[in-house]
Design a protein around this motif. Structure first.
Motif, PDB file in Angstrom:
ATOM      1  N   TYR A  35       0.664  -1.378  -0.423  1.00 34.77           N
ATOM      2  CA  TYR A  35       0.160   0.203  -0.120  1.00 34.77           C
ATOM      3  C   TYR A  35       0.285   1.082  -0.063  1.00 34.77           C
ATOM      4  O   TYR A  35       1.873   1.760   0.529  1.00 34.77           O
ATOM      5  CB  TYR A  35      -0.849   0.099   1.953  1.00 34.77           C
ATOM      6  CG  TYR A  35      -2.006  -1.183   1.540  1.00 34.77           C
ATOM      7  CD1 TYR A  35      -3.154  -0.627   0.993  1.00 34.77           C
ATOM      8  CD2 TYR A  35      -1.469  -2.433   1.509  1.00 34.77           C
ATOM      9  CE1 TYR A  35      -4.420  -1.516   0.847  1.00 34.77           C
ATOM     10  CE2 TYR A  35      -3.002  -3.541   1.584  1.00 34.77           C
ATOM     11  CZ  TYR A  35      -3.715  -2.820   1.164  1.00 34.77           C
ATOM     12  OH  TYR A  35      -4.553  -3.644   0.973  1.00 34.77           O
ATOM     13  N   TRP A  64      -4.695   4.675   2.653  1.00 31.75           N
ATOM     14  CA  TRP A  64      -3.532   4.251   1.577  1.00 31.75           C
ATOM     15  C   TRP A  64      -4.208   3.098   0.775  1.00 31.75           C
ATOM     16  O   TRP A  64      -5.545   2.596   1.001  1.00 31.75           O
ATOM     17  CB  TRP A  64      -3.448   3.179   3.063  1.00 31.75           C
ATOM     18  CG  TRP A  64      -2.615   3.696   4.280  1.00 31.75           C
ATOM     19  CD1 TRP A  64      -2.471   4.327   5.410  1.00 31.75           C
ATOM     20  CD2 TRP A  64      -0.595   3.447   4.085  1.00 31.75           C
ATOM     21  NE1 TRP A  64      -1.146   4.523   6.164  1.00 31.75           N
ATOM     22  CE2 TRP A  64      -0.521   4.028   5.317  1.00 31.75           C
ATOM     23  CE3 TRP A  64       0.208   3.208   3.502  1.00 31.75           C
ATOM     24  CZ2 TRP A  64       0.741   4.173   5.608  1.00 31.75           C
ATOM     25  CZ3 TRP A  64       1.194   3.830   3.399  1.00 31.75           C
ATOM     26  CH2 TRP A  64       1.481   3.757   5.329  1.00 31.75           C
ATOM     27  N   LEU A 119      -4.008   0.416  -2.090  1.00 29.71           N
ATOM     28  CA  LEU A 119      -2.960  -1.342  -2.891  1.00 29.71           C
ATOM     29  C   LEU A 119      -2.806  -0.494  -4.195  1.00 29.71           C
ATOM     30  O   LEU A 119      -3.439  -0.051  -5.252  1.00 29.71           O
ATOM     31  CB  LEU A 119      -4.323  -1.943  -2.968  1.00 29.71           C
ATOM     32  CG  LEU A 119      -3.734  -3.138  -3.463  1.00 29.71           C
ATOM     33  CD1 LEU A 119      -2.829  -3.473  -2.102  1.00 29.71           C
ATOM     34  CD2 LEU A 119      -4.818  -4.760  -3.625  1.00 29.71           C
TER      35      LEU A 119
END
Length: 104
Positions: free
Chosen positions: A61, A68, A70
């Protein structure tokens, strides 16, 4: 809500997949779902985090503003990932799994 009461609420309530960061005097809580985080590591400037979500994958991340996101999912272990380390000078990620397999 104080940081201590937030910690009790998250871990006591069964939401075991959270990352706590300290930026100044206040801790931030980021939730990644309901599955426990088996292991984690951060890069040198702490802008990225690698998490294993109690399975055979490592999710990377990146910090985007206050969230955050991915960026990448690493695969290569047959069983659960049990350890992650992120080398600060080379920016390489090393993982180990339940079958003693090492992936670089």
């Amino acid at each position: 809500m104080s940081c201590e009461s937030a910690l009790e609420r998250i871990w006591g309530g069964g939401d075991a997949m959270a990352l706590f960061t300290s930026r100044g005097p206040v801790a931030e809580v980021f939730r990644f779902g309901l599955v426990p985080i088996a292991c984690r590591a951060r890069n040198e400037d702490r802008s990225q985090v690698a998490l294993s979500l109690n399975n055979n994958e490592v999710n990377i991340y990146g910090r985007a503003a206050s969230e955050w996101k991915l960026q990448e999912t690493l695969q290569g272990h047959d069983l659960r990932v049990t350890g992650i380390d992120w080398a600060p000078s080379t920016n390489r990620i090393v993982t180990c799994g339940a079958v003693s397999l090492l992936c670089i």
